[in-house]
Design an enzyme around this catalytic site. Structure first.
Site, PDB file in Angstrom:
ATOM      1  N   GLY A 130      17.136  45.114   7.220  1.00 35.42           N
ATOM      2  CA  GLY A 130      16.183  45.378   5.791  1.00 35.42           C
ATOM      3  C   GLY A 130      16.608  45.484   4.178  1.00 35.42           C
ATOM      4  O   GLY A 130      17.177  44.780   3.970  1.00 35.42           O
ATOM      5  N   ASP A 153       9.791  60.268   5.128  1.00 34.30           N
ATOM      6  CA  ASP A 153       9.704  58.638   4.974  1.00 34.30           C
ATOM      7  C   ASP A 153       9.647  58.988   6.426  1.00 34.30           C
ATOM      8  O   ASP A 153       9.354  58.468   7.424  1.00 34.30           O
ATOM      9  CB  ASP A 153      10.632  57.566   4.695  1.00 34.30           C
ATOM     10  CG  ASP A 153       9.597  56.326   5.318  1.00 34.30           C
ATOM     11  OD1 ASP A 153       8.393  55.930   5.831  1.00 34.30           O
ATOM     12  OD2 ASP A 153      10.197  55.751   5.093  1.00 34.30           O
TER      13      ASP A 153
END
Length: 495
Positions: A68, A183
């Site tokens: 990522g 998150d």
């Protein structure tokens, strides 16, 4: 998904200072493609020079698990033990920045100290060829987002409650240490097979939002920067300020909504549209988006409280867990009130002779709170966690809902915005002060509440508590059954 999809826009690939995505020619067909993932033309995966390397003399990197904008995660094997682990590397562009190196190390230290069974465990930390790495336990399972609508149906409610409760256990421990995830979303919750046909939850990427750089996300205001995934972001997170424990609670409320309904409460065609809804719109009620399974009425009320626009109105992780447990047992106030209404309607349809033979909850009995509506709310002030739990369970069997008093004093209303009906005060050194505090309130509804002081060590102190304004007092030698009877009598008398 398109580039405008709000689920992906804030997680865009890492770009360089000029705003260009790193590309390189595919070694199979020569097509220029991103450095991460398979070639869009021939499907060949890019060659990874790290594979086969031995990290810290102990971990052989065997395959790439994922990549990522922050780094890459590899499957690795311990050279001596043969144990398989996951190794995460921070990307070189982040490793070169001193402040990011310090933050990466700080996250490793925090995760190591948390050591919670529902948090992925950190095994090792270090530097390999100039790049920072974390070694973590290798998880075998699937992420929660794959179960939202598995087989075209939402998860059964008991399973939803179990999963959410385990996530809240993590938050309870983390928030106590001042750590905020920021998150939380189904993709960051792993479900492992516990071996007994139950789910074992593992929360991933704890604190990863703190690593986001301002140039990788949209700058929304001058006061802050967006960090998170739009569908799960609280209103305060949408403007990048005043983030804290309530921010995580909002995300859990959103996850609970999605698991029950099959979709998040707020969606849109762009990030801006979703963030606007988060800040200004109320979540659609179940009457507009009915769940595919029967949901206890109290569960919707609890979920909406977690999704309050104002952080101070959301429950803490501990309060959320307590209320969730009541909902699962059908002992929450709304469920009790609904059963009372059904019972009253049933009794109204019986003949006089039938009512004489049938059990009647409306008739006064010593063992029930005997509420015509929702169960009475009783505040518990000053009790230890263990003693409070024992009282809560004992009184719940009699239809009484209790809440601990948090902070310096009693609020005007119970956390679920229902009126208090009585106050229970622990018989410790602060009992006299707390009793006088209740009686001195300018609000007549508070000052006239039945106030019982429990667990006093000596009989002489009971008389002193009565003189201070207590309605009744009990000694520590009195068992909980007798305490419950005193509470029920106080509720019926009203003072």
């Amino acid at each position: 998904m398109s580039d405008d999809d709000p689920r992906t826009l804030l997680d865009a690939p890492q770009v360089d200072a000029a705003g260009e995505v790193e590309v390189s020619p595919c070694q199979g067909c020569g097509t220029l493609a991103g450095a991460e993932g398979p070639c869009p033309v021939c499907g060949l995966l890019p060659v990874d020079d790290r594979l086969g390397q031995v990290v810290a003399g102990r971990y052989v990197l065997e395959s790439l698990l994922g990549a990522g904008g922050m780094g890459r995660v590899y499957r690795a094997r311990h050279v001596e033990l043969g144990e398989q682990v996951a190794v995460k590397f921070l990307l070189a562009e982040w490793t070169a920045r001193p402040e990011m190196r310090a933050r990466f190390r700080r996250e490793a230290v925090v995760l190591a100290r948390l050591r919670h069974p529902n948090i992925v465990s950190v095994i090792d930390y270090g530097e390999h060829q100039g790049e920072l790495f974390l070694v973590m336990e290798l998880l075998r399972g699937f992420s929660l987002d794959t179960q939202v609508m598995a087989g075209g149906l939402t998860m059964p409610v008991p399973r939803v409650v179990s999963v959410i409760d385990q996530v809240l256990q993590v938050l309870e421990a983390a928030h106590a240490m001042g750590v905020v995830h920021r998150d939380l979303k189904p993709e960051n919750v792993m479900l492992l097979d516990a071996g007994d046909r139950t789910d074992k939850v593992k929360v991933l990427d704890f604190g990863i939002a703190a690593f986001d750089d301002e140039r990788t996300v949209e700058k929304l205001t001058r006061t802050g920067t967006v960090r998170g995934t739009p569908q799960y972001m609280s209103p305060e997170q949408c403007v990048g300020r005043n983030l804290g424990a309530p921010t995580d609670i909002y995300a859990v409320g959103t996850m609970l909504y999605e698991l029950l309904v099959g979709e998040a409460p707020f969606n849109g065609q762009s990030v801006a549209e979703v963030l606007s809804q988060q800040m200004f719109n109320q979540p659609p009620p179940f009457s507009e988006r009915p769940p595919s399974r029967e949901v206890p009425p109290g569960l919707e009320a609890l979920m909406l409280r977690a999704l309050s626009k104002r952080p101070e109105q959301r429950p803490t992780a501990a309060e959320f867990r307590d209320a969730l447990s009541l909902c699962a047992r059908g002992s929450d106030p709304l469920s009790l009130a609904a059963r009372d209404a059904v019972e009253r309607a049933r009794s109204a349809g019986l003949s006089r002779d039938d009512r004489a033979l049938a059990p009647d909850r409306v008739a006064p009995v010593e063992g029930r709170a005997n509420e015509a509506g929702p169960s009475p709310r009783v505040a518990m002030w000053g009790f230890s966690a263990e003693r409070g739990a024992a009282l809560r369970n004992a009184l719940a069997a009699h239809g009484v809902t209790t809440y601990p008093v948090r902070g310096e004093g009693l609020t005007e209303m119970a956390p679920d915005r229902m009126p208090w009906r009585a106050v229970l005060i622990a018989g410790d050194a602060a009992a006299d002060e707390r009793t006088r505090w209740v009686r001195s309130r300018a609000d007549a509804e508070l000052s006239r509440l039945p106030t019982l002081v429990l667990d006093l060590p000596r009989a002489a102190e009971a008389a002193a508590m009565i003189r201070s304004g207590a309605s009744d007092a009990t000694l520590s030698s009195v068992d909980d059954a007798a305490v419950c009877q005193k509470v029920l009598r106080a509720l019926r008398r009203g003072r």
